[in-house]
Design a protein around this motif. Structure first.
Motif, PDB file in Angstrom:
ATOM      1  N   ILE A   3       0.889  -1.378   0.152  1.00  0.00           N
ATOM      2  CA  ILE A   3       0.173   0.069  -0.056  1.00  0.00           C
ATOM      3  C   ILE A   3       0.972   1.217  -0.121  1.00  0.00           C
ATOM      4  N   THR A   4       0.924   2.275  -0.850  1.00  0.00           N
ATOM      5  CA  THR A   4       1.366   3.344  -1.137  1.00  0.00           C
ATOM      6  C   THR A   4       1.134   4.526  -0.417  1.00  0.00           C
ATOM      7  N   ALA A   5       0.419   5.830  -0.018  1.00  0.00           N
ATOM      8  CA  ALA A   5       0.169   6.886   0.211  1.00  0.00           C
ATOM      9  C   ALA A   5       1.632   7.921   1.279  1.00  0.00           C
ATOM     10  N   TYR A   6       0.990   9.110   0.697  1.00  0.00           N
ATOM     11  CA  TYR A   6       2.167  10.112   1.048  1.00  0.00           C
ATOM     12  C   TYR A   6       3.694  10.327   0.625  1.00  0.00           C
ATOM     13  N   ASP A   7       3.448   9.935  -1.400  1.00  0.00           N
ATOM     14  CA  ASP A   7       4.119  10.150  -1.556  1.00  0.00           C
ATOM     15  C   ASP A   7       4.942   8.493  -2.034  1.00  0.00           C
ATOM     16  N   GLU A   8       6.356   8.867  -0.512  1.00  0.00           N
ATOM     17  CA  GLU A   8       6.832   7.034  -0.644  1.00  0.00           C
ATOM     18  C   GLU A   8       7.293   6.514   0.057  1.00  0.00           C
ATOM     19  N   ASP A   9       5.890   6.705   1.226  1.00  0.00           N
ATOM     20  CA  ASP A   9       5.776   6.418   2.393  1.00  0.00           C
ATOM     21  C   ASP A   9       4.749   4.476   1.783  1.00  0.00           C
ATOM     22  N   LYS A  10       5.265   3.370   1.679  1.00  0.00           N
ATOM     23  CA  LYS A  10       4.893   2.466   1.584  1.00  0.00           C
ATOM     24  C   LYS A  10       4.362   1.205   2.910  1.00  0.00           C
ATOM     25  N   MET A  11       3.702   0.261   3.063  1.00  0.00           N
ATOM     26  CA  MET A  11       3.343  -0.330   3.768  1.00  0.00           C
ATOM     27  C   MET A  11       3.178  -2.019   3.215  1.00  0.00           C
ATOM     28  N   LEU A  12       3.745  -2.656   3.824  1.00  0.00           N
ATOM     29  CA  LEU A  12       3.776  -4.340   3.480  1.00  0.00           C
ATOM     30  C   LEU A  12       2.318  -4.904   3.917  1.00  0.00           C
ATOM     31  N   VAL A  13       1.910  -5.143   2.895  1.00  0.00           N
ATOM     32  CA  VAL A  13       0.114  -5.814   3.989  1.00  0.00           C
ATOM     33  C   VAL A  13       0.138  -7.719   2.947  1.00  0.00           C
ATOM     34  N   HIS A  14       0.625  -8.752   3.902  1.00  0.00           N
ATOM     35  CA  HIS A  14       0.870  -9.710   3.644  1.00  0.00           C
ATOM     36  C   HIS A  14      -1.051 -10.572   4.462  1.00  0.00           C
ATOM     37  N   ILE A  15      -0.880 -10.978   3.252  1.00  0.00           N
ATOM     38  CA  ILE A  15      -3.408 -12.072   3.295  1.00  0.00           C
ATOM     39  C   ILE A  15      -2.349 -12.987   3.186  1.00  0.00           C
ATOM     40  N   ARG A  16      -3.156 -14.351   4.285  1.00  0.00           N
ATOM     41  CA  ARG A  16      -2.351 -15.605   4.622  1.00  0.00           C
ATOM     42  C   ARG A  16      -2.882 -16.438   5.077  1.00  0.00           C
ATOM     43  N   GLU A  17      -3.297 -18.287   4.659  1.00  0.00           N
ATOM     44  CA  GLU A  17      -4.190 -18.883   5.873  1.00  0.00           C
ATOM     45  C   GLU A  17      -2.864 -19.495   6.785  1.00  0.00           C
ATOM     46  N   LYS A  18      -3.472 -19.234   8.542  1.00  0.00           N
ATOM     47  CA  LYS A  18      -2.727 -20.043   9.244  1.00  0.00           C
ATOM     48  C   LYS A  18      -2.457 -21.511   9.124  1.00  0.00           C
ATOM     49  N   SER A  19      -1.128 -22.056  10.325  1.00  0.00           N
ATOM     50  CA  SER A  19      -1.455 -23.440   9.583  1.00  0.00           C
ATOM     51  C   SER A  19      -1.297 -23.866  10.494  1.00  0.00           C
ATOM     52  N   ASN A  20      -1.253 -25.361  11.605  1.00  0.00           N
ATOM     53  CA  ASN A  20      -0.744 -25.703  12.505  1.00  0.00           C
ATOM     54  C   ASN A  20       0.600 -26.576  11.935  1.00  0.00           C
ATOM     55  N   ALA A  21       1.413 -26.363  12.507  1.00  0.00           N
ATOM     56  CA  ALA A  21       2.521 -27.896  12.833  1.00  0.00           C
ATOM     57  C   ALA A  21       2.426 -28.348  13.136  1.00  0.00           C
ATOM     58  N   ILE A  22       2.582 -29.901  12.129  1.00  0.00           N
ATOM     59  CA  ILE A  22       2.743 -31.536  12.828  1.00  0.00           C
ATOM     60  C   ILE A  22       4.076 -32.034  12.750  1.00  0.00           C
ATOM     61  N   ASP A  23       4.610 -32.719  14.607  1.00  0.00           N
ATOM     62  CA  ASP A  23       6.309 -32.800  14.204  1.00  0.00           C
ATOM     63  C   ASP A  23       5.829 -34.450  14.137  1.00  0.00           C
ATOM     64  N   ASN A  24       6.773 -34.716  12.595  1.00  0.00           N
ATOM     65  CA  ASN A  24       6.429 -36.623  12.333  1.00  0.00           C
ATOM     66  C   ASN A  24       8.074 -36.492  12.486  1.00  0.00           C
ATOM     67  N   ILE A  25       8.032 -37.978  12.859  1.00  0.00           N
ATOM     68  CA  ILE A  25       9.723 -39.054  13.352  1.00  0.00           C
ATOM     69  C   ILE A  25       9.177 -39.579  11.931  1.00  0.00           C
ATOM     70  N   ASP A  26      10.566 -39.957  10.802  1.00  0.00           N
ATOM     71  CA  ASP A  26      10.281 -40.894   9.664  1.00  0.00           C
ATOM     72  C   ASP A  26      10.877 -42.268  10.529  1.00  0.00           C
ATOM     73  N   GLU A  27      11.536 -42.690   9.291  1.00  0.00           N
ATOM     74  CA  GLU A  27      11.148 -44.937  10.163  1.00  0.00           C
ATOM     75  C   GLU A  27      12.797 -44.508  10.535  1.00  0.00           C
ATOM     76  N   ARG A  28      13.858 -43.430  10.038  1.00  0.00           N
ATOM     77  CA  ARG A  28      15.050 -43.719  11.000  1.00  0.00           C
ATOM     78  C   ARG A  28      15.224 -43.122  11.807  1.00  0.00           C
ATOM     79  N   GLY A  29      14.525 -41.850  12.617  1.00  0.00           N
ATOM     80  CA  GLY A  29      14.318 -41.628  13.446  1.00  0.00           C
ATOM     81  C   GLY A  29      14.477 -40.215  13.179  1.00  0.00           C
TER      82      GLY A  29
END
Length: 137
Positions: A3-29
């Protein structure tokens, strides 16, 4: 998105879907982490510091749009105020620099005049010594 306003001022806007982290351990540990989307929306705004707005059990991001827009406007107003203060400070520094340069020029001019006077006095002093010498003979 930016978003740009007032000459050169810029602000970043990030829109995303949140996620849950799931820990996994494979066959090698070995441990790994998978991210699984949880359906909650998150909006992050900012330039240097960031502000997060996310879906909660009590309210959705869509219900926080007014608060998000107020925060964005407030941040832009802070940027404008900071730029105004920086400009005033820069003008003050320039004025002080000019004063210091003027003082230094006066000192340099005075030194140059003294050196010229000293150099002009040397031949006169030699003349006076020679004149005194011839007068006593």
């Amino acid at each position: 998105m930016t978003i740009t306003a007032y000459d050169e001022d810029k602000m970043l806007v990030h829109i995303r879907e949140k996620s849950n982290a799931i820990d996994n351990i494979d066959e090698r540990g070995r441990k790994s982490r998978d991210l699984v989307a949880n359906g909650k929306l998150a909006v992050k705004i900012g330039r240097f510091g960031t502000f997060d707005f996310a879906d909660t059990n009590k309210s959705l991001v869509e219900d926080q749009i007014e608060k998000i827009l107020i925060k964005i406007e407030t941040e832009f107003q802070k940027m404008v105020e900071n730029r105004r203060r920086w400009k005033i400070d820069e003008e003050r520094r320039q004025e002080l620099r000019k004063i210091e340069e003027a003082k230094q020029k006066l000192k340099d001019d005075e030194l140059s005049k003294f050196i010229a006077f000293y150099n002009d006095a040397h031949p006169w002093k030699k003349f006076m010594v020679l004149k005194e010498y011839f007068e006593y003979k």
